[in-house]
Design a protein around this motif. Structure first.
Motif, PDB file in Angstrom:
ATOM      1  N   MET A 231       0.824  -1.208   0.000  1.00 39.51           N
ATOM      2  CA  MET A 231       0.000   0.000   0.000  1.00 39.51           C
ATOM      3  C   MET A 231       0.865   1.269   0.000  1.00 39.51           C
ATOM      4  N   HIS A 232       1.975   1.226   0.745  1.00 40.32           N
ATOM      5  CA  HIS A 232       2.865   2.393   0.789  1.00 40.32           C
ATOM      6  C   HIS A 232       3.430   2.683  -0.605  1.00 40.32           C
ATOM      7  N   ALA A 233       3.828   1.626  -1.312  1.00 39.05           N
ATOM      8  CA  ALA A 233       4.377   1.802  -2.657  1.00 39.05           C
ATOM      9  C   ALA A 233       3.323   2.383  -3.600  1.00 39.05           C
ATOM     10  N   LEU A 234       2.090   1.905  -3.486  1.00 39.14           N
ATOM     11  CA  LEU A 234       1.008   2.415  -4.318  1.00 39.14           C
ATOM     12  C   LEU A 234       0.748   3.888  -4.007  1.00 39.14           C
ATOM     13  N   TYR A 235       0.806   4.235  -2.733  1.00 33.47           N
ATOM     14  CA  TYR A 235       0.610   5.624  -2.319  1.00 33.47           C
ATOM     15  C   TYR A 235       1.676   6.519  -2.942  1.00 33.47           C
ATOM     16  N   ASN A 236       2.930   6.061  -2.921  1.00 30.82           N
ATOM     17  CA  ASN A 236       4.021   6.862  -3.477  1.00 30.82           C
ATOM     18  C   ASN A 236       3.848   7.074  -4.981  1.00 30.82           C
ATOM     19  N   VAL A 237       3.400   6.052  -5.669  1.00 26.21           N
ATOM     20  CA  VAL A 237       3.147   6.185  -7.112  1.00 26.21           C
ATOM     21  C   VAL A 237       2.015   7.192  -7.356  1.00 26.21           C
ATOM     22  N   LEU A 238       0.985   7.110  -6.530  1.00 22.78           N
ATOM     23  CA  LEU A 238      -0.167   8.007  -6.661  1.00 22.78           C
ATOM     24  C   LEU A 238       0.251   9.460  -6.443  1.00 22.78           C
ATOM     25  N   ILE A 239       1.097   9.710  -5.457  1.00 16.23           N
ATOM     26  CA  ILE A 239       1.545  11.074  -5.171  1.00 16.23           C
ATOM     27  C   ILE A 239       2.333  11.638  -6.351  1.00 16.23           C
ATOM     28  N   ILE A 240       3.181  10.828  -6.957  1.00 16.75           N
ATOM     29  CA  ILE A 240       3.948  11.270  -8.123  1.00 16.75           C
ATOM     30  C   ILE A 240       3.003  11.613  -9.275  1.00 16.75           C
ATOM     31  N   PHE A 241       1.995  10.778  -9.476  1.00 17.54           N
ATOM     32  CA  PHE A 241       1.011  11.029 -10.527  1.00 17.54           C
ATOM     33  C   PHE A 241       0.248  12.323 -10.249  1.00 17.54           C
ATOM     34  N   VAL A 242      -0.143  12.530  -8.996  1.00 16.14           N
ATOM     35  CA  VAL A 242      -0.863  13.744  -8.615  1.00 16.14           C
ATOM     36  C   VAL A 242      -0.005  14.980  -8.882  1.00 16.14           C
ATOM     37  N   GLY A 243       1.278  14.893  -8.556  1.00 13.47           N
ATOM     38  CA  GLY A 243       2.182  16.009  -8.804  1.00 13.47           C
ATOM     39  C   GLY A 243       2.232  16.390 -10.273  1.00 13.47           C
ATOM     40  N   PHE A 244       2.289  15.389 -11.144  1.00 14.00           N
ATOM     41  CA  PHE A 244       2.302  15.644 -12.588  1.00 14.00           C
ATOM     42  C   PHE A 244       0.967  16.239 -13.039  1.00 14.00           C
ATOM     43  N   PHE A 245      -0.124  15.689 -12.530  1.00  9.40           N
ATOM     44  CA  PHE A 245      -1.455  16.151 -12.904  1.00  9.40           C
ATOM     45  C   PHE A 245      -1.669  17.611 -12.492  1.00  9.40           C
TER      46      PHE A 245
ATOM     47  N   LYS B  49      -5.298  19.781  13.214  1.00 10.96           N
ATOM     48  CA  LYS B  49      -6.650  19.286  12.919  1.00 10.96           C
ATOM     49  C   LYS B  49      -6.739  18.144  11.916  1.00 10.96           C
ATOM     50  N   TYR B  50      -6.485  18.373  10.624  1.00 16.02           N
ATOM     51  CA  TYR B  50      -6.869  17.397   9.613  1.00 16.02           C
ATOM     52  C   TYR B  50      -5.731  16.816   8.789  1.00 16.02           C
ATOM     53  N   GLU B  51      -4.517  17.319   8.939  1.00 15.75           N
ATOM     54  CA  GLU B  51      -3.460  16.921   8.011  1.00 15.75           C
ATOM     55  C   GLU B  51      -2.792  15.606   8.404  1.00 15.75           C
ATOM     56  N   PHE B  52      -2.778  14.651   7.483  1.00 18.40           N
ATOM     57  CA  PHE B  52      -2.134  13.353   7.698  1.00 18.40           C
ATOM     58  C   PHE B  52      -1.333  13.014   6.438  1.00 18.40           C
ATOM     59  N   TRP B  53      -0.044  13.302   6.447  1.00  8.46           N
ATOM     60  CA  TRP B  53       0.806  13.020   5.288  1.00  8.46           C
ATOM     61  C   TRP B  53       1.764  11.900   5.660  1.00  8.46           C
ATOM     62  N   PRO B  54       1.498  10.685   5.216  1.00 11.24           N
ATOM     63  CA  PRO B  54       2.233   9.507   5.693  1.00 11.24           C
ATOM     64  C   PRO B  54       3.748   9.594   5.581  1.00 11.24           C
ATOM     65  N   ASN B  55       4.281  10.022   4.431  1.00 11.41           N
ATOM     66  CA  ASN B  55       5.740  10.048   4.294  1.00 11.41           C
ATOM     67  C   ASN B  55       6.394  11.006   5.276  1.00 11.41           C
ATOM     68  N   TYR B  56       5.769  12.158   5.487  1.00 11.90           N
ATOM     69  CA  TYR B  56       6.304  13.078   6.492  1.00 11.90           C
ATOM     70  C   TYR B  56       6.210  12.464   7.888  1.00 11.90           C
ATOM     71  N   LEU B  57       5.079  11.858   8.182  1.00 11.69           N
ATOM     72  CA  LEU B  57       4.902  11.282   9.518  1.00 11.69           C
ATOM     73  C   LEU B  57       5.845  10.109   9.764  1.00 11.69           C
ATOM     74  N   PHE B  58       6.014   9.253   8.767  1.00 11.64           N
ATOM     75  CA  PHE B  58       6.943   8.129   8.935  1.00 11.64           C
ATOM     76  C   PHE B  58       8.384   8.620   9.103  1.00 11.64           C
ATOM     77  N   GLN B  59       8.764   9.678   8.376  1.00 12.77           N
ATOM     78  CA  GLN B  59      10.121  10.207   8.492  1.00 12.77           C
ATOM     79  C   GLN B  59      10.348  10.859   9.852  1.00 12.77           C
ATOM     80  N   LEU B  60       9.349  11.566  10.348  1.00 13.11           N
ATOM     81  CA  LEU B  60       9.453  12.158  11.685  1.00 13.11           C
ATOM     82  C   LEU B  60       9.617  11.082  12.751  1.00 13.11           C
ATOM     83  N   LYS B  61       8.846  10.015  12.601  1.00 10.99           N
ATOM     84  CA  LYS B  61       8.954   8.891  13.542  1.00 10.99           C
ATOM     85  C   LYS B  61      10.339   8.249  13.458  1.00 10.99           C
TER      86      LYS B  61
END
Length: 414
Positions: A1-15, A129-141
């Protein structure tokens, strides 16, 4: 799921880069992120101590502001970094004096998260409040940086609480502590075995409660009202204006109306003005005008609404008649003003609570809008009692900032 998320974020950036060609707002979103790392390299040195606040947009910034102010006072040797996801937050608060550095948050790729955190090397991080960005959170951890979520609200339809939401649930568990607004949010977190949670309430109550102590005087508003009853329509969208216009156009000349639209583009302001049959003046055109000779005042600028609410006898707060999201009802409430809103407010617990107390009234169409506004105008006792309930609602819910700050102080941040 993490790998799929990373691919999705790259696609979103291009879009988004493609969309930015056609959308001015999206262009700000994309171009504003180009120089973030250069900005950080310029403003943050390796020896600086820092505390990082992340806000989605302007509303979350206002929510986090009481804690920013308290942290700035308690940790004077730390630089305050504020990041935004949305242009509407960054563009309005990019020069705020509360922060030493204000930037857009780069998109949530693993490389961006690693570089961003290396450059700011925070001692403490607070997401609002609402922000949940997994890569940032995992890196902070991974870097063992204490990360808090403040003024959070959770609902059972969110991904964290679904059987297929383990990826986002793992991201949620990177927070060292979560401060929630209500007991239902605490209950949901404990059902997934997240125990480091405190019901602190909403920091916005602390924010708005201090507003009444400020100088809220606006002489031009006093001139416009001229001792008449005043209805303030704040942060309105076209859906809101559609249900208000019938009442505005037919109301007594002894009522003054102030409209502060959320969108202040000239074409939209002109469209609104053209629909009003009463004498109407714009803030941008008020110079050398006898303001008391007008019945409707359109505020086609930003930054004045909070003070304007202090002059209201009744407030209509926009956003809930359509699906854009209810704007801040606490700002007029702190001045003891009865509030009217639209029909779509299910995800705004403060509105639900104030409605149950009879300090706020929801309407679905122009007939209901006319009815409640007319009742609030004619029945002075009803208006004053509803306003008193709204003011008491604010005063009885302050204290969230103190709870968060006590926890931070106990962390012994370096």
């Amino acid at each position: 799921m993490h790998a799929l998320y990373n691919v999705l974020i790259i696609f979103v950036g291009f879009f988004l880069k493609v969309v930015a060609i056609f959308s001015p707002k999206m262009k700000l979103f994309v171009t504003g992120r180009k120089d973030v790392f250069k900005t950080l390299e310029t403003k943050i040195s390796k020896t600086d101590k820092t505390i990082w606040f992340h806000c989605a947009s302007l509303g979350e910034f206002e929510q986090g502001l009481p804690i920013m102010q308290a942290v700035k006072s308690d940790f004077p040797n730390h630089k305050i970094i504020v990041s935004f996801f949305s242009p509407s937050g960054f563009e309005i608060r990019k020069n705020t004096s509360i922060a030493d550095c204000v930037v857009y948050l780069p998109l949530d790729t693993a490389s961006n998260a690693k570089k961003f955190i290396e450059l700011i090397h925070p001692s403490l991080v607070l997401f609002v409040k609402y922000e949940f960005w997994p890569n940032y959170l995992f890196q902070l951890k991974k870097n063992s940086i204490p990360t808090l979520l403040i003024s959070a609200v959770f609902r059972d339809d969110q991904l964290f609480f679904k059987s297929y939401g383990s990826f986002m649930q793992n991201a949620l568990f990177t927070f060292k502590h979560i401060f929630v607004q209500d007991e239902n949010s605490e209950k949901l977190l404990k059902e997934i075995n997240f125990e480091n949670v405190t019901v602190s309430g909403d920091t916005r109550f602390d924010r708005v409660s201090h507003q009444i102590e400020q100088d809220n005087s606006l002489p031009f508003i006093e001139e416009f009202i001229d001792s008449k009853l005043c209805i303030v329509c704040g942060s309105t969208w076209p859906d809101d204006e559609n249900v208000l216009l019938d009442y505005i156009n037919s109301a007594s000349t002894e009522i003054q109306f102030i409209i502060a639209p959320h969108q202040i583009e000239s074409a939209k302001i002109k469209s609104l003005k053209d629909k009003i049959s009463k004498s109407t003046v714009l803030y941008s055109e008020m110079k050398n005008k006898q303001l008391k000779n007008f019945s409707v005042f359109i505020i086609d600028t930003i930054g004045l609404l909070t003070k304007i609410y202090s002059y209201a006898d009744v407030a209509y707060v926009g956003g809930a008649m359509g699906n854009t999201g209810l704007h801040n009802i606490l700002e007029p409430a702190t001045f003891g003003v009865p509030i009217v809103i639209g029909k779509n407010y299910a995800n705004f617990p403060e509105a639900e609570r104030l409605e149950s107390l009879a300090g706020l009234f929801s309407v679905s169409n122009f007939e209901e809008t006319n009815e409640i506004l007319q009742k609030l105008v004619i029945n002075k006792r009803f208006r004053e009692e509803s306003g008193m309930i709204a003011g008491h609602f604010i005063n009885s819910n302050v204290g969230a900032t103190a709870k968060v700050l006590k926890y931070i102080d106990d962390l012994e941040i370096n």
